[in-house]
Design an enzyme around this catalytic site. Sequence first.
Site, short mmCIF file in Angstrom:
data_model
loop_
_atom_site.label_atom_id
_atom_site.label_comp_id
_atom_site.label_asym_id
_atom_site.label_seq_id
_atom_site.Cartn_x
_atom_site.Cartn_y
_atom_site.Cartn_z
N HIS A 63 0.87 -1.19 0.00
CA HIS A 63 0.00 0.00 0.00
C HIS A 63 0.91 1.23 0.00
O HIS A 63 1.01 1.94 1.00
CB HIS A 63 -0.96 -0.07 1.18
CG HIS A 63 -1.88 -1.26 1.10
ND1 HIS A 63 -3.03 -1.27 0.35
CD2 HIS A 63 -1.75 -2.51 1.60
CE1 HIS A 63 -3.60 -2.46 0.41
NE2 HIS A 63 -2.84 -3.24 1.16
N GLY A 68 -5.47 1.37 5.12
CA GLY A 68 -6.01 1.25 6.47
C GLY A 68 -7.17 2.19 6.74
O GLY A 68 -7.95 2.52 5.85
N THR A 99 -8.91 -1.14 1.87
CA THR A 99 -10.28 -1.06 2.37
C THR A 99 -10.93 0.26 1.97
O THR A 99 -12.11 0.32 1.66
CB THR A 99 -10.27 -1.15 3.91
OG1 THR A 99 -9.39 -2.20 4.31
CG2 THR A 99 -11.65 -1.40 4.46
N ARG A 163 -15.41 -6.58 4.90
CA ARG A 163 -15.12 -5.24 4.40
C ARG A 163 -15.33 -5.13 2.88
O ARG A 163 -15.19 -4.06 2.30
CB ARG A 163 -13.68 -4.85 4.75
CG ARG A 163 -13.45 -4.63 6.23
CD ARG A 163 -11.97 -4.63 6.56
NE ARG A 163 -11.40 -5.99 6.42
CZ ARG A 163 -10.12 -6.29 6.63
NH1 ARG A 163 -9.27 -5.34 6.92
NH2 ARG A 163 -9.70 -7.53 6.50
N HIS A 195 -8.00 -9.98 -2.48
CA HIS A 195 -7.91 -9.98 -1.02
C HIS A 195 -8.93 -11.00 -0.50
O HIS A 195 -10.12 -10.86 -0.76
CB HIS A 195 -8.21 -8.57 -0.49
CG HIS A 195 -8.60 -8.51 0.94
ND1 HIS A 195 -7.77 -8.00 1.91
CD2 HIS A 195 -9.74 -8.88 1.57
CE1 HIS A 195 -8.38 -8.05 3.09
NE2 HIS A 195 -9.59 -8.59 2.91
N ARG A 227 -4.17 -16.59 6.44
CA ARG A 227 -4.97 -15.88 7.44
C ARG A 227 -5.55 -16.81 8.50
O ARG A 227 -5.57 -16.47 9.69
CB ARG A 227 -6.11 -15.16 6.72
CG ARG A 227 -6.96 -14.28 7.60
CD ARG A 227 -8.16 -13.76 6.84
NE ARG A 227 -7.87 -12.81 5.79
CZ ARG A 227 -7.61 -11.51 5.99
NH1 ARG A 227 -7.59 -11.03 7.21
NH2 ARG A 227 -7.39 -10.70 4.97
N ASP A 285 2.35 -6.90 2.00
CA ASP A 285 1.18 -6.10 2.34
C ASP A 285 1.63 -4.82 3.07
O ASP A 285 0.93 -4.27 3.92
CB ASP A 285 0.19 -6.90 3.21
CG ASP A 285 -1.23 -6.37 3.14
OD1 ASP A 285 -1.51 -5.53 2.27
OD2 ASP A 285 -2.06 -6.80 3.97
N SER A 289 -2.83 -1.45 7.16
CA SER A 289 -3.06 -1.55 8.59
C SER A 289 -3.26 -3.03 8.90
O SER A 289 -3.66 -3.80 8.04
CB SER A 289 -4.30 -0.76 9.00
OG SER A 289 -5.43 -1.30 8.35
ZN ZN Z 1 -5.78 -7.17 1.67
#
Ligand code: ZN
Length: 389
Positions: A63, A68, A99, A163, A195, A227, A285, A289
């Site tokens: 990013h 974030g 996001t 999200r 994502h 994850r 990544d 955030s």
């Molecule tokens: Zn992501």
Amino acid sequence: MITLFKGGDVYAPEFLGRQDVLVAGSQILAMAPEIKQPSEFPVKVVDASDCIICPGLVDSLVHVAGGGGEGGFTTRTPEMQLSQATARGITTVVGALGTDATTRTLTNLIAKTKELRALGLNAHFYTGSYQVPVKTLTQSIEDDIILIEECIGVGEVAISDHRGSHPTTQELMRLTSQARTAGMLSGKSGVVSVHVGDGETYLDPLHQVVAESEIPIRQFYPTHINRTEALFEAGLTFARSGGVIDFTTSTTEQILAQGEIDSAEALARAVREGISAEHLSLSSDGNASLPVFDKAGVLTDLQLADPKSLLDAVVRAHKEHRVALPLALTAATATPAKQLGLEAKGNLAVGSDADIILLEKESLKLNTVMVNGALFFAQGEVLKKGVFE
Ligand code: ZN
């Protein structure tokens, strides 16, 4: 303009033994066990005898313009500075929104990508956003990819995440075919960075697109596959079906305590499960955030993701989890480069771009970083910084 690395152990990322590497301009001109120092013109000679020589890391998701904000306006993350990549062994980055695709914009992301390029880094970006229909610059995925040089695909599109916008199969199919066709027309990958959240549909939306269309599974580049345990298992199935899966190297103690698999361990486990390194990728990544939500979905912690986690994960995969070094390197060099369609990146060969890093033998500590033939980091010292660093 001409640099000769003498006597390092070359991992290209496959192990090639002790080699000299001659760099002229921005490319690798020669690699051989013994290259004589030319006397007709000035040459910078770098003694690499205490080092291994390998390709610069290709970070497929950073990013770069910040991200974030899940904890409100005070938690918007800062932009990445040049040396946060180069002084960590990263020579290529691909930027993305995250996001927030409202206060974070593609115009800003493009400007940041241009800044990093002007400073000498290899930088690209994904058009699009978490939410579908995705944000674009020209109101068209095809036009963005075909007409904007730095744009190489679409992402991060969120699936299986609270999200995201929970796109339908039709929506995913359409945007992926647009990205694929635009990539073909412009000589780019047109890859779709996905994502993947912790929702129980896991990678099913991507399998559905592949089952119901002619789109090859490799058009997708799903990330955050470490994850949870369940998503990791779904990822192995995706890789066995021919796809490439990406593990996120940035993490926190709280996130690991909630069930994330450390990326170095995930890589080791996937290799032991028989997945080829050509299907396994690592990305930082960086500058995302790292929010932690409790079972009720309430934010309880939020930290900043660091690009340095990428090299750390490669080193730990080898040292702590006994992944062969060429395989660990492949996941952060050759595999992402291939998936992103960056043919001259991610490997050391005559004619490849001179994106080269030196790691000290045994410790694997970063010693030297070269991007397109220019030195950015040497003997632990940052040689080149952004204007405001
Ligand atoms: Zn992501």
